[in-house]
Design a protein around this motif. Sequence first.
Motif, PDB file in Angstrom:
ATOM      1  N   LEU A  99      -5.448  -2.434  -1.497  1.00 22.09           N
ATOM      2  CA  LEU A  99      -5.577  -2.488  -0.041  1.00 22.09           C
ATOM      3  C   LEU A  99      -6.660  -3.490   0.346  1.00 22.09           C
ATOM      4  CD1 LEU A  99      -5.422   1.328   0.775  1.00 22.09           C
ATOM      5  CD2 LEU A  99      -3.593  -0.356   1.051  1.00 22.09           C
ATOM      6  N   GLU A 140      -0.881  -0.171   7.845  1.00 22.78           N
ATOM      7  CA  GLU A 140      -0.824  -0.950   6.603  1.00 22.78           C
ATOM      8  C   GLU A 140      -0.928  -0.050   5.382  1.00 22.78           C
ATOM      9  OE1 GLU A 140      -2.690  -5.231   8.027  1.00 22.78           O
ATOM     10  OE2 GLU A 140      -4.035  -3.642   7.349  1.00 22.78           O
ATOM     11  N   SER A 187      -7.931  -2.618   6.282  1.00 23.17           N
ATOM     12  CA  SER A 187      -6.541  -2.244   6.517  1.00 23.17           C
ATOM     13  C   SER A 187      -6.480  -1.033   7.445  1.00 23.17           C
ATOM     14  CB  SER A 187      -5.845  -1.911   5.193  1.00 23.17           C
ATOM     15  OG  SER A 187      -5.839  -3.021   4.332  1.00 23.17           O
TER      16      SER A 187
END
Length: 267
Positions: free
Chosen positions: A210, A218, A214
């Motif tokens: 990630l 997402e 994020s």
Amino acid sequence: MEEPKYKLEQLNFDGPLDLLLKLIEKEKIDIYDIPIVRLTEQYFRYIDAMEEKDLDVMSDFLVMASILLDIKAKMLLPKEEHEETEDEEDPRAELTARLLEYKRYKFIAHELRFYEDYAERCCYRDAELPEELKSYVPPVDLDELLKGVSGDTLRQVYMKVLSRMNAAEDTGRQEFFGVIKKHRVSLAGCLKGMVGYARKHRRFSFRQMLREGSDKTEVVVSFLAVLELIRMGQISVNQEDMNSDIEVEVNSDADFDHLDLSGIEDR
């Protein structure tokens, strides 16, 4: 194989050591207890009958003859009682060792010659696989792939990721509360980004993948992308305990170049 140089009384031999071995076999002599007098007499009888006049060839036989005479002399010489000890070396020991070594190499040469002759009767062809077999990909066993990973485990990890992101949100963003921004995250696009990341790292954690900052959407789509790659048989996941991160590993037979992402948004 070259024909033996000498044929005498049906006893074919090549060189002095070969002649001694043939005499030992013919006379049924124990190679570990050679009657040197008897063997020397037989050896000289064959040398006297040889018609070969080549000095280079005869010199080898004469050298062996001198060795046999030397051993014979040592065996015939009387010994004093105090000289007869158990540790005294047998004058025949060196000759016996040479004969055994020659016999071993002769046996190996015979085996190699057999395999060489046998190989001439065999022929091989290069492997040719049909294109259908070359492109064949075995079906993915989802039960085996997800062995040890339950839906409850994935749900708990997902909830933990969301909880940590909520706790890490900067309070300064609250001034924008009430402004709804349209932010569409494509699953296919997320899959492509994850494939690019997997090509470089091969083994990583879900948290590492990630990008910093994020948002929830997402994270959700990234989690769905992980599940999609598991379904396609490209990656495997593992979690050691309830509090640890999800470890992602690219399968050895993964083929990212031929992934079919068409229609992925419809699912």
